[in-house]
Design a protein around this motif. Structure first.
Motif, PDB file in Angstrom:
ATOM      1  N   GLY A 217       0.782  -1.236   0.000  1.00  0.00           N
ATOM      2  CA  GLY A 217       0.000   0.000   0.000  1.00  0.00           C
ATOM      3  C   GLY A 217       0.804   1.271   0.000  1.00  0.00           C
ATOM      4  N   ILE A 218       2.009   1.257  -0.593  1.00  0.00           N
ATOM      5  CA  ILE A 218       2.837   2.470  -0.632  1.00  0.00           C
ATOM      6  C   ILE A 218       2.296   3.412  -1.712  1.00  0.00           C
ATOM      7  CG2 ILE A 218       5.165   3.360  -1.007  1.00  0.00           C
ATOM      8  CD1 ILE A 218       6.158   0.531  -0.183  1.00  0.00           C
ATOM      9  N   GLU A 219       1.963   4.615  -1.289  1.00  0.00           N
ATOM     10  CA  GLU A 219       1.375   5.573  -2.229  1.00  0.00           C
ATOM     11  C   GLU A 219       2.178   6.862  -2.350  1.00  0.00           C
ATOM     12  OE1 GLU A 219      -2.718   6.178  -1.270  1.00  0.00           O
ATOM     13  OE2 GLU A 219      -3.256   4.057  -1.520  1.00  0.00           O
ATOM     14  N   HIS A 220       3.125   7.081  -1.439  1.00  0.00           N
ATOM     15  CA  HIS A 220       3.864   8.346  -1.442  1.00  0.00           C
ATOM     16  C   HIS A 220       5.364   8.094  -1.380  1.00  0.00           C
ATOM     17  CE1 HIS A 220       0.082  10.449  -0.892  1.00  0.00           C
ATOM     18  NE2 HIS A 220      -0.203   9.627   0.104  1.00  0.00           N
ATOM     19  N   VAL A 221       6.120   8.993  -2.005  1.00  0.00           N
ATOM     20  CA  VAL A 221       7.579   8.869  -2.050  1.00  0.00           C
ATOM     21  C   VAL A 221       8.175   8.869  -0.646  1.00  0.00           C
ATOM     22  CG1 VAL A 221       9.697  10.076  -2.738  1.00  0.00           C
ATOM     23  CG2 VAL A 221       7.823   9.822  -4.371  1.00  0.00           C
ATOM     24  N   ASP A 222       7.628   9.689   0.255  1.00  0.00           N
ATOM     25  CA  ASP A 222       8.153   9.760   1.625  1.00  0.00           C
ATOM     26  C   ASP A 222       8.023   8.421   2.345  1.00  0.00           C
ATOM     27  OD1 ASP A 222       8.883  12.397   1.378  1.00  0.00           O
ATOM     28  OD2 ASP A 222       7.021  13.184   2.199  1.00  0.00           O
ATOM     29  N   GLU A 223       6.933   7.712   2.085  1.00  0.00           N
ATOM     30  CA  GLU A 223       6.757   6.383   2.686  1.00  0.00           C
ATOM     31  C   GLU A 223       7.807   5.416   2.154  1.00  0.00           C
ATOM     32  OE1 GLU A 223       1.850   6.745   3.123  1.00  0.00           O
ATOM     33  OE2 GLU A 223       2.741   5.573   1.488  1.00  0.00           O
ATOM     34  N   LEU A 224       8.033   5.438   0.855  1.00  0.00           N
ATOM     35  CA  LEU A 224       9.030   4.560   0.239  1.00  0.00           C
ATOM     36  C   LEU A 224      10.422   4.848   0.789  1.00  0.00           C
ATOM     37  CD1 LEU A 224       9.519   2.374  -1.984  1.00  0.00           C
ATOM     38  CD2 LEU A 224      10.013   4.272  -3.537  1.00  0.00           C
ATOM     39  N   THR A 225      10.745   6.121   0.915  1.00  0.00           N
ATOM     40  CA  THR A 225      12.055   6.524   1.439  1.00  0.00           C
ATOM     41  C   THR A 225      12.270   5.982   2.848  1.00  0.00           C
ATOM     42  OG1 THR A 225      11.990   8.550   0.118  1.00  0.00           O
ATOM     43  CG2 THR A 225      13.526   8.504   1.971  1.00  0.00           C
ATOM     44  N   LEU A 254      12.320   6.372  -9.115  1.00  0.00           N
ATOM     45  CA  LEU A 254      12.056   5.555  -7.933  1.00  0.00           C
ATOM     46  C   LEU A 254      13.163   4.538  -7.717  1.00  0.00           C
ATOM     47  CD1 LEU A 254       8.199   4.965  -8.302  1.00  0.00           C
ATOM     48  CD2 LEU A 254       9.374   6.598  -6.813  1.00  0.00           C
ATOM     49  N   LYS A 255      13.702   3.978  -8.801  1.00  0.00           N
ATOM     50  CA  LYS A 255      14.845   3.054  -8.681  1.00  0.00           C
ATOM     51  C   LYS A 255      16.026   3.769  -8.038  1.00  0.00           C
ATOM     52  CE  LYS A 255      13.965   0.118 -12.729  1.00  0.00           C
ATOM     53  NZ  LYS A 255      14.489  -0.272 -14.046  1.00  0.00           N
ATOM     54  N   MET A 256      16.291   4.992  -8.499  1.00  0.00           N
ATOM     55  CA  MET A 256      17.405   5.764  -7.960  1.00  0.00           C
ATOM     56  C   MET A 256      17.178   6.089  -6.494  1.00  0.00           C
ATOM     57  SD  MET A 256      20.350   7.011  -8.409  1.00  0.00           S
ATOM     58  CE  MET A 256      20.520   6.821 -10.192  1.00  0.00           C
ATOM     59  N   LEU A 257      15.957   6.433  -6.134  1.00  0.00           N
ATOM     60  CA  LEU A 257      15.638   6.741  -4.735  1.00  0.00           C
ATOM     61  C   LEU A 257      15.903   5.517  -3.856  1.00  0.00           C
ATOM     62  CD1 LEU A 257      12.704   8.720  -3.330  1.00  0.00           C
ATOM     63  CD2 LEU A 257      13.061   6.427  -2.480  1.00  0.00           C
ATOM     64  N   ILE A 258      15.448   4.338  -4.311  1.00  0.00           N
ATOM     65  CA  ILE A 258      15.666   3.103  -3.544  1.00  0.00           C
ATOM     66  C   ILE A 258      17.151   2.845  -3.378  1.00  0.00           C
ATOM     67  CG2 ILE A 258      15.450   0.579  -3.694  1.00  0.00           C
ATOM     68  CD1 ILE A 258      12.641   1.070  -4.920  1.00  0.00           C
ATOM     69  N   TRP A 259      17.895   3.007  -4.464  1.00  0.00           N
ATOM     70  CA  TRP A 259      19.334   2.761  -4.402  1.00  0.00           C
ATOM     71  C   TRP A 259      20.019   3.709  -3.407  1.00  0.00           C
ATOM     72  CZ3 TRP A 259      23.283  -0.140  -4.688  1.00  0.00           C
ATOM     73  CH2 TRP A 259      24.561   0.383  -4.837  1.00  0.00           C
ATOM     74  N   GLN A 260      19.611   4.974  -3.434  1.00  0.00           N
ATOM     75  CA  GLN A 260      20.247   5.968  -2.567  1.00  0.00           C
ATOM     76  C   GLN A 260      19.893   5.770  -1.095  1.00  0.00           C
ATOM     77  OE1 GLN A 260      18.782   9.549  -4.381  1.00  0.00           O
ATOM     78  NE2 GLN A 260      20.560   9.769  -5.724  1.00  0.00           N
TER      79      GLN A 260
END
Length: 583
Positions: A217-225, A254-260
């Motif tokens: 249920g991830i809907e926002h970048v802040d949650e993913l981070t 989003l791939k780059m955010l996950i990697w970072q």
């Protein structure tokens, strides 16, 4: 009450859907938090678009009310497999099953296996996701049924963890391969500290039990981070991809955010498995067994070969296992001209090059005794990159631990001054912006004298823990925490928000330091010079040196700046940080 005619019409419509098989599957991607790649898909069923049963919730509730849940779920499984969009053999297909269906006599492994084989899939591609529509009533029976499936290669996931007691009991009793964290725990986790702490506990538990976590249920970048920083293994939600009939493409941003944002490995020395990769002989899956056998005969030192399909590894052929299969009376003539994919191990351990060696070691040593010493296949962006042997993995772990033990602080296990200086010099030579946080405990000598050395050591260890936790939550991959000595620590980070990192360190320190005071009260403490100072106890002073690296800087410059800031911080009552930009 519902009109009997309407009810009868709905029942006829439902049976017509079952008979014609007019439901269909859509697939939502599940993404790895190591590299941002799709690790699998959850199959989600939809009814006919012009029907009252288009909503899966309506359809399954109706089936359960009329005793037809098994029929619907069987059809749903078939549709999920028939429409499967798995892009390579290492991807997984998550299929929902209700716990009640487990006890249905018709729920037998052979039927699912038959459909899988028909569509070119294997049990190792399938994860049965036990949903929370109904709670499990007989755990001992459920354990036996699921053990039967596991032996064939299927894996198990528990859905909706954190949404109720029954899912927590299911985790304890069934020990699944995957735990799916309910949306109720994920929503706003970046601003809800209680949810963050609950999820931290889940991550620690999962590491100890070798279970993978999937945040739903991830809907926002802040949650993913936040989830990436906490160390959650996989992610799913509208942000990453909505359910659809076709394969998903994850946004590069989003791939780059996950990697970072991947969770840092504390302050300890770590290697990625890619650092250990070595070349290996590769065969296409359709080459004859005779060609592989000839290669092994001519290359006595080779212990195994990787089987690929268009550069993607799909299997492993270990030397000894091949010759064992060819050793039977008629085996030679039976197998010699067959293709190697008919005898290869089609479920080898395949890992991405960026996974830590320690994590791969846990995965490798949890395999069955028959596969314990098999080669580990390493991929880069899903393509074949090399292999690592169990020996090389264990040797690297031993070497890292010996080196860490030699130079680490004996109390906290954190890197000592030698590694701190290496890390600082490396950052300076890289000439990229970074930040240095020097941490020092105020009135620690008073605390040590009052409560004893054992309590003092515990407070030092606590400070080391909160430094690492804050880096995990607010820092970046490859950030560093070291122990200068005594009550002095250092953190080196490339985070975009260094002040937030300092605030998190102080917040965590203040939240737990009072537990060391044993409910004692005082009004004054004594500083290192023996002066009486009004204070509630030990506080934390932080010196934040922001290194922009736009002009040359040196270790001496960093150290001198930190000393000035430390003096300012110690002159202020309470926990605080001061910062200055250099370079």
């Amino acid at each position: 009450m519902m009109d009997m005619g309407i009810q009868s019409e709905e029942l006829l419509q439902f049976y017509d859907i079952i008979e014609k098989g007019s439901i269909y599957s859509v697939y939502q991607p599940i993404v790895s938090m190591q590299d941002g790649l799709v690790m699998g898909y959850e199959a989600l069923i939809r009814g006919p678009k012009d029907s009252n049963f288009h909503s899966p919730l309506t359809m399954f509730q109706f089936a359960e009310q009329h005793g037809e849940l098994y029929k619907l779920e069987q059809l749903a499984r078939e549709k999920a497999i028939q429409g499967s969009i798995l892009e390579h053999p290492q991807q997984l297909l998550f299929i929902n099953i209700s716990s009640h269906v487990l006890y249905d006599p018709g729920f037998v492994p052979g039927k699912t296996l038959e459909i899988l084989q028909k569509h070119g899939l294997r049990p190792s591609n399938v994860v049965f996701e036990i949903t929370e529509r109904t709670s499990i009533e007989d755990f001992s029976l459920a354990q036996k049924i699921l053990a039967h499936y596991r032996k064939q290669g299927y894996r198990i996931a528990i859905d909706d963890a954190g949404a109720g007691y029954s899912s927590m009991q299911a985790i304890a009793e069934l020990q699944p391969d995957f735990i799916k964290i309910d949306r109720s725990l994920i929503q706003d986790i970046h601003i809800n500290k209680v949810k963050e702490y609950i999820l931290e506990t889940f991550v620690t538990f999962a590491q100890k039990m070798n279970i993978s976590l999937i945040a739903e249920g991830i809907e926002h970048v802040d949650e993913l981070t936040k989830l990436a920083r906490l160390g959650v293994h996989y992610a799913q939600g509208f942000l990453l991809g909505r359910p659809q009939p076709d394969a998903a493409t994850i946004q590069d941003s989003l791939k780059m955010l996950i990697w970072q944002q991947r969770k840092v490995q504390g302050g300890h020395m770590t290697w990625a498995i890619g650092d250990l990769k070595t070349p290996v002989k590769v065969f296409d899956k359709k080459v004859p067994i005779s060609e592989v056998a000839d290669y092994f005969k001519k290359n006595q030192e080779s212990v195994g070969a990787v089987i690929v399909s268009e550069e993607v590894p799909v299997g492993l052929m270990m030397r000894d296992r091949l010759f064992q299969q060819l050793a039977g009376q008629y085996a030679f003539s039976l197998f010699w001209n067959r293709t190697v994919d008919s005898v290869m191990d089609d479920s080898p351990l395949i890992v991405d090059e960026f996974i830590s060696v320690e994590q791969v070691s846990q995965m490798a040593t949890s395999r069955s005794i028959h596969h314990l010493y098999d080669l580990v296949i390493i991929t880069s962006s899903g393509k074949m990159a090399g292999i690592a042997s169990i020996r090389s993995i264990l040797e690297s772990i031993t070497n890292v631990r010996m080196e860490s033990a030699r130079v680490a602080n004996p109390l906290t296990g954190l890197p000592g001054n030698l590694q701190i200086n290496r890390e600082l010099n490396k950052r300076i030579h890289e000439n990229k912006p970074f930040h240095v946080v020097y941490a020092d405990l105020d009135y620690f000598k008073w605390f040590n004298d009052r409560f004893g050395f054992q309590k003092g050591d515990q407070l030092i260890q606590y400070t080391a823990d909160i430094m690492q936790q804050a880096i995990s939550v607010c820092g970046n991959p490859l950030d560093f925490v070291g122990h200068v000595g005594g009550d002095d620590f250092i953190a080196i980070s490339s985070t975009d928000e260094p002040e937030l990192l300092c605030q998190e360190m102080i917040r965590r320190f203040e939240m737990g330091v009072k537990m060391f005071y044993e409910d004692e009260d005082w009004e004054y403490v004594w500083d290192r010079s023996g002066n009486k100072v009004k204070s509630e106890g030990v506080t934390l002073s932080l010196s934040l040196v922001v290194c922009s690296c736009e002009s040359p800087i040196s270790l001496e410059h960093i150290s001198q700046t930190a000393a000035v800031l430390k003096k300012k911080a110690k002159a202020y009552p309470g926990s605080i940080y001061y910062f200055q930009n250099i370079g």
